[in-house]
Write a protein that holds these residues in place. Sequence first.
Motif, PDB file in Angstrom:
ATOM      1  N   VAL A 125       0.846  -1.190   0.000  1.00  0.00           N
ATOM      2  CA  VAL A 125       0.000   0.000   0.000  1.00  0.00           C
ATOM      3  C   VAL A 125       0.885   1.245   0.000  1.00  0.00           C
ATOM      4  O   VAL A 125       2.035   1.216   0.451  1.00  0.00           O
ATOM      5  N   VAL A 126       0.317   2.324  -0.526  1.00  0.00           N
ATOM      6  CA  VAL A 126       1.043   3.585  -0.665  1.00  0.00           C
ATOM      7  C   VAL A 126       1.003   4.345   0.659  1.00  0.00           C
ATOM      8  O   VAL A 126      -0.048   4.483   1.277  1.00  0.00           O
ATOM      9  N   VAL A 127       2.168   4.820   1.071  1.00  0.00           N
ATOM     10  CA  VAL A 127       2.320   5.492   2.358  1.00  0.00           C
ATOM     11  C   VAL A 127       2.560   6.978   2.133  1.00  0.00           C
ATOM     12  O   VAL A 127       3.217   7.383   1.172  1.00  0.00           O
ATOM     13  N   ASN A 128       1.995   7.777   3.029  1.00  0.00           N
ATOM     14  CA  ASN A 128       2.172   9.222   2.972  1.00  0.00           C
ATOM     15  C   ASN A 128       2.698   9.709   4.320  1.00  0.00           C
ATOM     16  O   ASN A 128       2.099   9.439   5.353  1.00  0.00           O
ATOM     17  N   ILE A 129       3.849  10.376   4.313  1.00  0.00           N
ATOM     18  CA  ILE A 129       4.427  10.915   5.554  1.00  0.00           C
ATOM     19  C   ILE A 129       4.626  12.414   5.351  1.00  0.00           C
ATOM     20  O   ILE A 129       5.507  12.826   4.602  1.00  0.00           O
ATOM     21  N   PRO A 130       3.797  13.240   6.018  1.00  0.00           N
ATOM     22  CA  PRO A 130       3.976  14.693   5.876  1.00  0.00           C
ATOM     23  C   PRO A 130       5.363  15.098   6.364  1.00  0.00           C
ATOM     24  O   PRO A 130       5.862  14.548   7.345  1.00  0.00           O
ATOM     25  N   LYS A 131       5.940  16.051   5.677  1.00  0.00           N
ATOM     26  CA  LYS A 131       7.299  16.489   5.980  1.00  0.00           C
ATOM     27  C   LYS A 131       7.432  16.944   7.434  1.00  0.00           C
ATOM     28  O   LYS A 131       6.655  17.786   7.904  1.00  0.00           O
ATOM     29  N   GLY A 132       8.367  16.355   8.159  1.00  0.00           N
ATOM     30  CA  GLY A 132       8.626  16.735   9.550  1.00  0.00           C
ATOM     31  C   GLY A 132       7.598  16.224  10.555  1.00  0.00           C
ATOM     32  O   GLY A 132       7.698  16.525  11.738  1.00  0.00           O
ATOM     33  N   SER A 133       6.589  15.493  10.093  1.00  0.00           N
ATOM     34  CA  SER A 133       5.547  14.982  10.997  1.00  0.00           C
ATOM     35  C   SER A 133       5.343  13.472  10.815  1.00  0.00           C
ATOM     36  O   SER A 133       4.299  13.038  10.346  1.00  0.00           O
ATOM     37  N   PRO A 134       6.360  12.701  11.203  1.00  0.00           N
ATOM     38  CA  PRO A 134       6.262  11.253  10.974  1.00  0.00           C
ATOM     39  C   PRO A 134       5.091  10.610  11.709  1.00  0.00           C
ATOM     40  O   PRO A 134       4.596   9.565  11.289  1.00  0.00           O
ATOM     41  N   LYS A 148       2.208  11.594  11.724  1.00  0.00           N
ATOM     42  CA  LYS A 148       0.987  11.730  10.907  1.00  0.00           C
ATOM     43  C   LYS A 148       1.009  10.785   9.703  1.00  0.00           C
ATOM     44  O   LYS A 148       0.273  10.988   8.739  1.00  0.00           O
ATOM     45  N   ILE A 149       1.830   9.782   9.768  1.00  0.00           N
ATOM     46  CA  ILE A 149       1.941   8.820   8.668  1.00  0.00           C
ATOM     47  C   ILE A 149       0.600   8.113   8.427  1.00  0.00           C
ATOM     48  O   ILE A 149      -0.069   7.692   9.356  1.00  0.00           O
ATOM     49  N   THR A 150       0.223   8.049   7.152  1.00  0.00           N
ATOM     50  CA  THR A 150      -1.001   7.329   6.790  1.00  0.00           C
ATOM     51  C   THR A 150      -0.702   6.366   5.644  1.00  0.00           C
ATOM     52  O   THR A 150       0.285   6.520   4.923  1.00  0.00           O
ATOM     53  N   ALA A 151      -1.571   5.384   5.516  1.00  0.00           N
ATOM     54  CA  ALA A 151      -1.464   4.442   4.406  1.00  0.00           C
ATOM     55  C   ALA A 151      -2.789   4.415   3.660  1.00  0.00           C
ATOM     56  O   ALA A 151      -3.859   4.519   4.267  1.00  0.00           O
ATOM     57  N   ASN A 152      -2.705   4.327   2.357  1.00  0.00           N
ATOM     58  CA  ASN A 152      -3.911   4.277   1.527  1.00  0.00           C
ATOM     59  C   ASN A 152      -4.318   2.819   1.323  1.00  0.00           C
ATOM     60  O   ASN A 152      -3.707   2.112   0.528  1.00  0.00           O
ATOM     61  N   LEU A 153      -5.352   2.407   2.035  1.00  0.00           N
ATOM     62  CA  LEU A 153      -5.748   0.996   1.985  1.00  0.00           C
ATOM     63  C   LEU A 153      -6.761   0.712   0.873  1.00  0.00           C
ATOM     64  O   LEU A 153      -7.188  -0.428   0.705  1.00  0.00           O
ATOM     65  N   ILE A 154      -7.138   1.734   0.100  1.00  0.00           N
ATOM     66  CA  ILE A 154      -8.109   1.487  -0.986  1.00  0.00           C
ATOM     67  C   ILE A 154      -7.457   1.501  -2.377  1.00  0.00           C
ATOM     68  O   ILE A 154      -8.139   1.339  -3.373  1.00  0.00           O
ATOM     69  N   GLY A 155      -6.136   1.699  -2.413  1.00  0.00           N
ATOM     70  CA  GLY A 155      -5.434   1.659  -3.705  1.00  0.00           C
ATOM     71  C   GLY A 155      -4.197   0.787  -3.634  1.00  0.00           C
ATOM     72  O   GLY A 155      -3.093   1.245  -3.934  1.00  0.00           O
ATOM     73  N   PRO A 156      -4.374  -0.486  -3.214  1.00  0.00           N
ATOM     74  CA  PRO A 156      -3.197  -1.349  -3.052  1.00  0.00           C
ATOM     75  C   PRO A 156      -2.541  -1.689  -4.386  1.00  0.00           C
ATOM     76  O   PRO A 156      -3.184  -1.644  -5.436  1.00  0.00           O
ATOM     77  N   ILE A 157      -1.264  -2.004  -4.303  1.00  0.00           N
ATOM     78  CA  ILE A 157      -0.522  -2.410  -5.495  1.00  0.00           C
ATOM     79  C   ILE A 157      -0.312  -3.912  -5.421  1.00  0.00           C
ATOM     80  O   ILE A 157       0.209  -4.429  -4.434  1.00  0.00           O
ATOM     81  N   LEU A 158      -0.785  -4.580  -6.439  1.00  0.00           N
ATOM     82  CA  LEU A 158      -0.645  -6.035  -6.519  1.00  0.00           C
ATOM     83  C   LEU A 158       0.500  -6.337  -7.473  1.00  0.00           C
ATOM     84  O   LEU A 158       0.461  -5.969  -8.643  1.00  0.00           O
ATOM     85  N   ILE A 159       1.532  -6.989  -6.930  1.00  0.00           N
ATOM     86  CA  ILE A 159       2.707  -7.321  -7.741  1.00  0.00           C
ATOM     87  C   ILE A 159       2.714  -8.817  -8.010  1.00  0.00           C
ATOM     88  O   ILE A 159       2.560  -9.619  -7.087  1.00  0.00           O
ATOM     89  N   ASN A 160       2.869  -9.159  -9.259  1.00  0.00           N
ATOM     90  CA  ASN A 160       3.056 -10.558  -9.650  1.00  0.00           C
ATOM     91  C   ASN A 160       4.551 -10.756  -9.863  1.00  0.00           C
ATOM     92  O   ASN A 160       5.110 -10.319 -10.871  1.00  0.00           O
TER      93      ASN A 160
END
Lengths: 144, 77
Positions: A96-105, A107-119
Amino acid sequence: MKIETTRFGALDIDEGKIIRMPQGMLGFPESRRFVLFPHKGGSPFFWYQSVDDPGLAFVLTSPFLIVADYKVDTKEALERMAWKENGDDGNYELYVVVNIPKGSPEKITANLIGPILINNTAHEALQMVVAESPYSHRFSVVQA
Amino acid sequence: MLILTRKLGERLAIGDDICITLLEIKGSQVKLGIEAPRSVEVHRQEVYERIRAENLASAEVQSPDVSMAEALLRNSR
């Protein structure tokens, strides 16, 4: 194969490790080839660096580190990519794609509705769009 | 923007292989049936936008912040 990257300088990558994304990442359709490597040895975070665009890299992690029983229906994704559910070409990984606002670790969030499926067998991936989902696109990773 | 008026059950053809059917009208909601080839992605706009926005934000993340988040997680678990 040598690639140039903005964040990591010149990287020597194994061509066999390149992951093709026929549809690219949402919002970035021009980049079709990526490499995945850990932030540091043993890190839960990975960089998903574009091979086509030196400045483009996403931060990924495993959804199962965030929600242990994370579930997503991959049927449509497998069909779209013409991958078989099981069998020889079925070595799959989810990120899943992670977002970490600058200087505010914190506030880290993960996008659970747009996962990346790797084969990993086909060296291909796609970003799924999970419309009917109990999960958030900004799921707080650090619980307050 | 092209604006067309359709009645219940009527269809719209977009090119040769995309067809949209007006299936149901209930108050302010309409139900649409979409037939399109697999290569054409059809999403609710707001879901697509949320994922796109998170991708854009992730592409701005800097390495020191990843290290800080990693340390934070290590200490909180």
